[in-house]
Design a protein around this motif. Structure first.
Motif, mmCIF file in Angstrom:
data_model
loop_
_atom_site.group_PDB
_atom_site.id
_atom_site.type_symbol
_atom_site.label_atom_id
_atom_site.label_comp_id
_atom_site.label_asym_id
_atom_site.label_seq_id
_atom_site.Cartn_x
_atom_site.Cartn_y
_atom_site.Cartn_z
ATOM 1 N N MET A 67 -7.547 -8.185 1.159
ATOM 2 C CA MET A 67 -6.337 -8.742 1.756
ATOM 3 C C MET A 67 -5.222 -8.845 0.715
ATOM 4 S SD MET A 67 -6.231 -12.102 4.125
ATOM 5 C CE MET A 67 -4.871 -13.123 3.642
ATOM 6 N N CYS A 68 -5.601 -9.220 -0.498
ATOM 7 C CA CYS A 68 -4.616 -9.302 -1.577
ATOM 8 C C CYS A 68 -3.968 -7.949 -1.824
ATOM 9 C CB CYS A 68 -5.273 -9.746 -2.878
ATOM 10 S SG CYS A 68 -5.340 -11.494 -3.042
ATOM 11 N N TYR A 69 -4.799 -6.913 -1.781
ATOM 12 C CA TYR A 69 -4.216 -5.583 -2.020
ATOM 13 C C TYR A 69 -3.252 -5.230 -0.897
ATOM 14 C CZ TYR A 69 -3.708 -1.233 -4.406
ATOM 15 O OH TYR A 69 -3.169 -0.203 -5.133
ATOM 16 N N ALA A 70 -3.646 -5.594 0.341
ATOM 17 C CA ALA A 70 -2.756 -5.333 1.481
ATOM 18 C C ALA A 70 -1.437 -6.079 1.293
ATOM 19 C CB ALA A 70 -3.438 -5.755 2.772
ATOM 20 N N VAL A 156 8.254 0.311 -10.504
ATOM 21 C CA VAL A 156 7.175 1.149 -11.023
ATOM 22 C C VAL A 156 5.822 0.697 -10.465
ATOM 23 C CG1 VAL A 156 5.920 1.541 -13.143
ATOM 24 C CG2 VAL A 156 8.352 1.945 -13.085
ATOM 25 N N ASN A 157 5.641 -0.636 -10.409
ATOM 26 C CA ASN A 157 4.387 -1.152 -9.873
ATOM 27 C C ASN A 157 4.254 -0.860 -8.398
ATOM 28 O OD1 ASN A 157 2.373 -2.699 -11.462
ATOM 29 N ND2 ASN A 157 4.250 -3.464 -12.373
ATOM 30 N N ALA A 158 5.378 -0.919 -7.674
ATOM 31 C CA ALA A 158 5.325 -0.619 -6.246
ATOM 32 C C ALA A 158 4.842 0.809 -6.030
ATOM 33 C CB ALA A 158 6.699 -0.825 -5.623
ATOM 34 N N ILE A 159 5.339 1.724 -6.871
ATOM 35 C CA ILE A 159 4.931 3.124 -6.720
ATOM 36 C C ILE A 159 3.435 3.266 -6.962
ATOM 37 C CG2 ILE A 159 5.158 5.414 -7.736
ATOM 38 C CD1 ILE A 159 8.125 4.607 -8.331
ATOM 39 N N ILE A 160 2.956 2.668 -8.048
ATOM 40 C CA ILE A 160 1.534 2.849 -8.362
ATOM 41 C C ILE A 160 0.667 2.096 -7.352
ATOM 42 C CG2 ILE A 160 1.018 0.945 -9.990
ATOM 43 C CD1 ILE A 160 0.236 4.510 -10.864
ATOM 44 N N THR A 161 1.162 0.971 -6.826
ATOM 45 C CA THR A 161 0.399 0.238 -5.802
ATOM 46 C C THR A 161 0.251 1.071 -4.540
ATOM 47 O OG1 THR A 161 1.305 -1.828 -6.647
ATOM 48 C CG2 THR A 161 0.254 -1.916 -4.512
ATOM 49 N N LEU A 162 1.346 1.715 -4.123
ATOM 50 C CA LEU A 162 1.288 2.489 -2.885
ATOM 51 C C LEU A 162 0.437 3.742 -3.059
ATOM 52 C CD1 LEU A 162 4.901 2.029 -1.520
ATOM 53 C CD2 LEU A 162 2.807 0.917 -0.804
ATOM 54 N N ILE A 166 -3.454 4.766 -0.914
ATOM 55 C CA ILE A 166 -4.039 6.041 -0.491
ATOM 56 C C ILE A 166 -5.361 6.240 -1.217
ATOM 57 C CG2 ILE A 166 -3.638 8.524 -0.354
ATOM 58 C CD1 ILE A 166 -0.628 7.849 -0.705
ATOM 59 N N ASN A 167 -5.337 5.886 -2.496
ATOM 60 C CA ASN A 167 -6.524 6.109 -3.314
ATOM 61 C C ASN A 167 -7.693 5.233 -2.867
ATOM 62 O OD1 ASN A 167 -7.676 7.455 -5.570
ATOM 63 N ND2 ASN A 167 -7.679 5.495 -6.616
ATOM 64 N N VAL A 168 -7.404 3.980 -2.469
ATOM 65 C CA VAL A 168 -8.485 3.093 -2.028
ATOM 66 C C VAL A 168 -9.226 3.725 -0.855
ATOM 67 C CG1 VAL A 168 -8.933 0.906 -0.864
ATOM 68 C CG2 VAL A 168 -7.499 0.948 -2.874
ATOM 69 N N VAL A 169 -8.452 4.307 0.069
ATOM 70 C CA VAL A 169 -9.071 4.937 1.241
ATOM 71 C C VAL A 169 -9.920 6.132 0.808
ATOM 72 C CG1 VAL A 169 -8.593 6.108 3.407
ATOM 73 C CG2 VAL A 169 -7.169 4.191 2.694
ATOM 74 N N ILE A 170 -9.347 6.975 -0.053
ATOM 75 C CA ILE A 170 -10.090 8.162 -0.504
ATOM 76 C C ILE A 170 -11.324 7.740 -1.286
ATOM 77 C CG2 ILE A 170 -9.987 10.252 -1.902
ATOM 78 C CD1 ILE A 170 -7.059 10.443 -1.311
ATOM 79 N N ILE A 171 -11.171 6.716 -2.125
ATOM 80 C CA ILE A 171 -12.302 6.271 -2.933
ATOM 81 C C ILE A 171 -13.425 5.752 -2.040
ATOM 82 C CG2 ILE A 171 -13.060 4.394 -4.433
ATOM 83 C CD1 ILE A 171 -10.722 4.855 -6.143
ATOM 84 N N LYS A 172 -13.044 4.955 -1.050
ATOM 85 C CA LYS A 172 -14.062 4.395 -0.165
ATOM 86 C C LYS A 172 -14.858 5.531 0.481
ATOM 87 C CE LYS A 172 -14.674 1.295 3.728
ATOM 88 N NZ LYS A 172 -16.098 1.427 3.527
ATOM 89 N N PHE A 173 -14.123 6.521 0.959
ATOM 90 C CA PHE A 173 -14.784 7.645 1.600
ATOM 91 C C PHE A 173 -15.637 8.440 0.606
ATOM 92 C CE2 PHE A 173 -14.602 12.218 2.419
ATOM 93 C CZ PHE A 173 -15.358 12.253 3.565
ATOM 94 N N GLY C 205 -2.791 16.229 -3.984
ATOM 95 C CA GLY C 205 -2.121 15.909 -5.250
ATOM 96 C C GLY C 205 -0.812 16.652 -5.404
ATOM 97 N N LEU C 206 -0.759 17.885 -4.880
ATOM 98 C CA LEU C 206 0.474 18.668 -4.964
ATOM 99 C C LEU C 206 1.624 17.955 -4.262
ATOM 100 C CD1 LEU C 206 -0.708 22.328 -4.300
ATOM 101 C CD2 LEU C 206 0.400 21.464 -6.344
ATOM 102 N N VAL C 207 1.312 17.184 -3.236
ATOM 103 C CA VAL C 207 2.361 16.472 -2.502
ATOM 104 C C VAL C 207 2.629 15.105 -3.142
ATOM 105 C CG1 VAL C 207 3.032 15.521 -0.278
ATOM 106 C CG2 VAL C 207 1.721 17.641 -0.383
ATOM 107 N N VAL C 208 1.557 14.313 -3.280
ATOM 108 C CA VAL C 208 1.729 12.921 -3.709
ATOM 109 C C VAL C 208 2.171 12.842 -5.175
ATOM 110 C CG1 VAL C 208 0.555 10.734 -4.069
ATOM 111 C CG2 VAL C 208 0.126 12.048 -2.006
#
Lengths: 259, 237, 222
Positions: A67-70, A156-162, A166-173, C205-208
């Motif tokens: 929830m914190c990440y959300a 900068v943090n907003a960019i890496i957070t967003l 995407i990464n959290v979803v990919i990682i989970k999968f 990765g090419l997009v993001v």
């Protein structure tokens, strides 16, 4: 009071000041009731015995970690799209709380795992995902600390957070996929049998208590951050005023100095 | 011939949470120079960087009348700042050709992109043609500066943003540079230069910046912390 | 079109000329692969079992090592400001810089992989698989690394932080890369499924990568 009014730091501080005592009382009460149910009312597990009670901390902590990440991601959208400083503050305040809940989830999972599986750590899909989440939180905290200008740091943090969302979803999968590849029978069953209400009620209470705890901590943390930024602004003001005053006194005392 | 006119109205800019520019208004058109003056730290560089699109403005509008509609002011401009943007391991010619090929040219408000100098012509104009095949790392500070100026000559763009253009240049090079800037103005270009030294340029306007006295309306600057704590004490008392 | 070629050529030349270029990355790769046997023992059977993973981790670390200068050098000498106001799409600029960086430093790692595979006792089939997966997957490492490089561009010592930020992003790539590399046979589903996921991650990765890195670079103009 509209959302826009709320978004003014002064109004926000006033609101926090009104809300905070009530929230603290509610949080303490909910935690007390929840923990009472968890420790004294909920039955022992016929297999796990008393250790099952760790679940009442572990599961809500894990929920809050996500929830914190959300919260952080939503705030990041706020700071990138609307460029609102309060969204920056909210994102910054969420990170350490999220890291703490993630750590709590990992820690409670480990001490639960020892009697259950005979080991503190297994490379299970969920544990692994949470470890990665923890690293992500720590990275974001480090990034906040590394950039001095708070507005730039927020963007900068907003960019890496967003990107992290995407990464959290990919990682989970990918971690689940990796896990099925390496250890065919999963130790933790994801579905499991239907949970009995004698466990569900304490669990629900604890979840509520943790959400209240998060809201309280988040508001307190935001308040502190706003004050920190005001101090910063005041110091900068002091810095921009001081030279004129001091140079006057210097010229009186020692005309034609080294400068 | 259409004229370009850069109109700047009420521009304000915050850097690091502090207001460094406030209520900046000016207009500067084709064949004109605007000299931005003021003491150190008054925001001369910041103003140029705002026009160059490198720093976001907090308030105000900045528009180029008569320019290419789909392009920003920054994309009509050359920025000549303190950094030379040179790669020491590449030759002088490689450095210059890269910017010539990479930078998108912009027209001067007359709908067609002008011919610009070739790399060698620009180097000859600035008197460093003998260095063309040497790595840029071997150049002296003044030569590096001149090579950096050459970039403005090889890509046609109407607005030149010059931040202390004469620093690190000797008297002779300064004369050459001032001549080039004058040529650019006479050819219908716009020059905005920040400097604390007098520059002898044709058609000059001056913008005198003074230190920002008004408080930043930055959200965390206006109020004091006291209101939060004072009331607490009253509650207890 | 011409400007893209110019940018690519320049970035490629610079990557090769600065700091030993491709050689330094390959040397680091060699060093990482060399220390593994000292850690786990000179057991060729064990090494060949974890060989693909060693090579992938070595390539990951070697890629991260070179990324901190991707935009930092341009920021320090003022080129970054000019890239931002050049009138060219900054996303494309980032993409081309990544491509050139990969061609100069990533490709040599891929080319060195077959040789280094011999040190960890991989058979011919595995050598082909590891090299192929690295060829497809290493660009994704560079692209997610570019996000980290963009975010840390204004920091003097951003390299370590870059790695901390990028390693979580690189985990899925590593998972699918190593899975495909250890599948055993190129025509089996064991290979094909993770390999296609790996391709998907690279395309993603090419997009993001360029989008996020360009956004971060615009912020850093201040």
């Amino acid at each position: 009071m509209t959302l826009y009014d709320l978004a003014n730091p002064t109004r926000f501080l006033k609101l926090v000041k009104v809300l905070l005592p009530w929230l603290i009382v509610a949080t303490v009460a909910a935690l007390a009731v929840g923990l009472y149910f968890a420790f004294f009312v909920a039955p022992e597990d016929y297999q796990q015995g008393q250790t099952v009670r760790i679940m009442f901390v572990h599961v809500p902590a894990a929920q809050l970690a996500l929830m914190c990440y959300a919260m952080m991601a939503l705030s990041s959208i706020g700071s990138l799209v609307w460029k609102h400083p309060l969204a920056d503050v909210s994102a910054k305040a969420s990170a350490p709380i999220g890291a703490a809940f993630t750590f709590l989830a990992l820690f409670s999972g480990a001490i639960w795992g020892k009697p259950m599986w005979g080991t503190f750590w297994v490379w299970d899909a969920r544990l692994t995902s949470f470890l990665v989440l923890f690293i992500m939180y720590l990275g974001i905290i480090a990034l906040w600390k590394a950039i001095e200008d708070p507005i730039k740091a927020a963007k900068v943090n907003a960019i890496i957070t967003l990107v992290g969302v995407i990464n959290v979803v990919i990682i989970k999968f990918s971690v689940e996929w990796w896990n099925t590849l390496h250890q065919p029978p999963s130790i933790i069953r994801s579905g499991g049998p239907a949970i009995h209400s004698s466990i569900l009620i304490p669990l629900g209470l604890m979840a509520l208590a943790f959400v209240l705890l998060f809201v309280t901590l988040h508001l307190m943390s935001m308040r502190n951050e706003i004050m920190r930024r005001r101090i910063r602004a005041m110091r900068m003001r002091a810095a921009s005023v001081a030279p004129a005053a001091s140079s006057n006194t210097v010229t009186k005392a020692a005309p034609a100095g080294a400068r | 011939m259409n004229q370009l006119k850069l109109v700047c109205q009420g521009v304000a800019c915050d850097r690091g949470g502090r207001r460094v520019l406030n209520h900046v208004d000016f207009e500067v058109g084709s064949s004109e120079a605007l000299i931005v003056q003021g003491p150190n730290g008054v925001g001369k560089s910041s103003l140029l960087r705002v026009i160059a699109g490198l720093v976001a403005k907090a308030h105000g509008s900045l528009e180029l009348e008569g320019g290419m509609a789909e392009r920003s002011v920054a994309e009509h401009s050359h920025y000549f700042g303190h950094l030379d943007a040179l790669k020491p391991l590449q030759t002088v010619l490689e450095n210059l050709s890269f910017w010539r090929n990479f930078f998108e040219p912009a027209d001067f408000g007359d709908g067609k992109v002008r011919e610009s100098m070739s790399e060698m012509e620009a180097l000859e104009t600035l008197g460093i043609e003998h260095t063309a095949s040497l790595p840029a790392g071997y150049l002296s500070a003044g030569q590096r500066r001149r090579l950096s100026v050459a970039r403005l000559l090889v890509v046609p763009r109407p607005i030149w943003l010059l931040d202390e253009p004469t620093s690190a240049l000797d008297k002779a090079s300064e004369e050459v540079l001032l001549g080039l800037i004058a040529d650019h103005i006479n050819a219908g270009g716009v020059v905005i230069a920040a400097t604390h030294l007098p520059l002898n340029l044709p058609n000059t306007k001056f913008l005198n910046l003074s230190p920002v006295t008004t408080e930043s309306e930055h959200m965390f600057a206006g109020e004091d912390l006291d209101d939060y704590f004072d009331e607490d004490e009253q509650d207890e008392g | 079109m011409n400007w893209m070629k110019c940018l690519f050529v320049r970035e490629y030349q610079l990557a090769n000329r600065v700091g030993g270029g491709a050689l330094i990355g390959v040397l680091f790769f060699l060093a990482v692969v060399t220390i593994f046997p000292f850690g786990v023992g000179p057991d060729m059977i064990l090494l060949s079992r974890i060989g693909a993973a060693i090579l992938w981790i070595g390539a990951l670390l070697a890629t991260l090592l070179g990324l901190d200068r991707l935009f930092q050098a341009d920021r320090e000498d003022g080129s970054l400001e000019l890239l931002v106001m050049s009138g060219r799409s900054l996303e494309l600029v980032v993409l081309i810089k990544c491509a050139a960086h990969w061609a100069a430093t990533g490709l040599p790692l891929v080319l060195a992989t077959p040789v280094l595979s011999l040190f960890v006792g991989l058979d011919f089939q595995s050598i082909v698989l590891v090299t192929l997966t690295l060829l497809v997957g290493a660009p994704a490492l560079t692209l997610v690394g570019a996000v980290g490089a963009g975010v840390t561009v204004s920091m003097r010592r951003g390299g370590v932080l870059l790695s901390i930020l990028v390693i979580p992003l690189a985990i899925p790539i590593l998972i699918f890369g190593v899975s495909a590399a250890t599948a055993g046979a190129i025509d089996s589903n064991n290979f094909l499924v993770p390999f296609l996921f790996l391709c998907a991650l690279t395309l993603f990765g090419l997009v993001v990568g360029p989008l996020a890195a360009a956004a971060a670079l615009r912020v850093s103009g201040d």
